[in-house]
Design an enzyme around this catalytic site. Structure first.
Site: not given
Length: 325
Positions: A2, A16, A79
């Protein structure tokens, strides 16, 4: 995988890419001020700031991937496998599961300085929402209009870093990303001058020579560098929200991942499931899905702010093509 960014003109914007090798049934979520928020170890909150974001709703419980509150404070989880370490309950601390952290912080605080103070007494709890959902191994970026921080719960405790880059990706730890930026100090958006040798007449023969060495692969460290370079060099405008939102999407496009680009250990492909940009000043959310390039807007001001009912808004997944003749 990400990437998240934060930037400010006359208004504050936050966004994002969510990159996964599986697709949650994510929706837009609005949490009004009087929706009761419960926690595993802490007292419930029944009156709080309104929240708007993207995530999933499980048993009427909002689980945000990213979100903002009505005062423009932002949150995103990315993550962070291997490095993320959460705790058993610690007496005397505020114990929050990872999915509870945005609900607690954004329901109570308006600024990053307030959040930093609160984090001094917070421990992130190693407990899932239910036996059917694993604990997500995440680290977090939070921003307001003035500054950004990174939150990492690691083996040696909870770390909070000021983030002058206003960018976050994934592994490794934030200190690595910050130090790695020194390897790219020669990058420039200007025409470079030859430093190779004063004895050789070397000249650029095209545009973009100042960016040679800018990473283009999908690894976390490369996405961090590229997103930071773009974020700190693209042109933004005062009093032009649509232009700035578009620029935010263009930055994240440059670090997005296509189906087929990155194979996971499971034989499935990581890809950018959605990209979003928040106009946090105006409490608005813009989302683009992998399947639908049309921007979809959710205006938090159009909901009943003092309501008691959680609202979930489905995104339109079919590609929206506009016929011109």
């Amino acid at each position: 995988m990400c990437t998240a960014i934060s930037f400010t003109t006359d208004k504050h914007f936050f966004g994002r890419n969510l990159d996964l090798n599986y697709n949650y049934p994510q929706t837009g979520i609005f949490v009004p001020r009087n929706y009761k928020i419960t926690f595993k170890k802490e007292d419930e909150i029944s009156n709080h700031f309104a929240l708007l974001g993207v995530g999933i709703v499980v048993s009427s419980y909002p689980m945000f991937f990213d979100c903002i509150n009505e005062y423009g404070l932002t949150f995103a989880g990315l993550n962070f496998p291997t490095f993320a370490k959460f705790n058993k309950e610690i007496m005397g601390k505020i114990n929050l599961a990872p999915y509870e952290l945005p609900l607690y912080l954004l329901s109570k605080y308006k600024t990053i300085e307030e959040v930093k103070k609160a984090l001094e007494n917070i421990s992130i709890l190693d407990e899932p929402f239910s036996k059917d959902l694993n604990v997500a191994t995440l680290h977090f970026i939070m921003s307001d209009k003035n500054k950004s921080i990174v939150i990492e719960s690691r083996e040696d405790g909870l770390k909070v870093f000021d983030n002058p880059f206003n960018v976050l990706t994934n592994n490794p730890i934030f200190e690595y990303h910050a130090f790695n930026m020194n390897n790219y100090l020669n990058l420039t958006n200007e025409e470079p001058k030859s430093r190779f040798s004063k004895d050789l007449d070397l000249k650029p023969y095209g545009k973009g020579f100042g960016q040679i060495g800018l990473p283009g692969d999908s690894s976390p460290q490369s996405r961090f560098v590229k997103a930071t370079y773009l974020l700190h060099n693209v042109t933004l405008k005062e009093k032009d929200d649509i232009y700035n939102i578009s620029q935010g999407f263009h930055i994240l496009n440059n670090v997005s991942t296509l189906i087929g680009e990155c194979n996971s250990d499971l034989g499935t492909f990581e890809y950018t499931i959605y990209t979003d940009i928040y106009n946090t000043t105006d409490f608005k959310l813009y989302v683009r899905l992998y399947e639908n390039n049309c921007l979809q807007e959710i205006d938090g001001n159009k909901f009943k702010m003092d309501g008691k009912d959680l609202i979930s808004i489905e995104f339109k997944k079919e590609e929206n093509i506009i016929g011109l003749n």
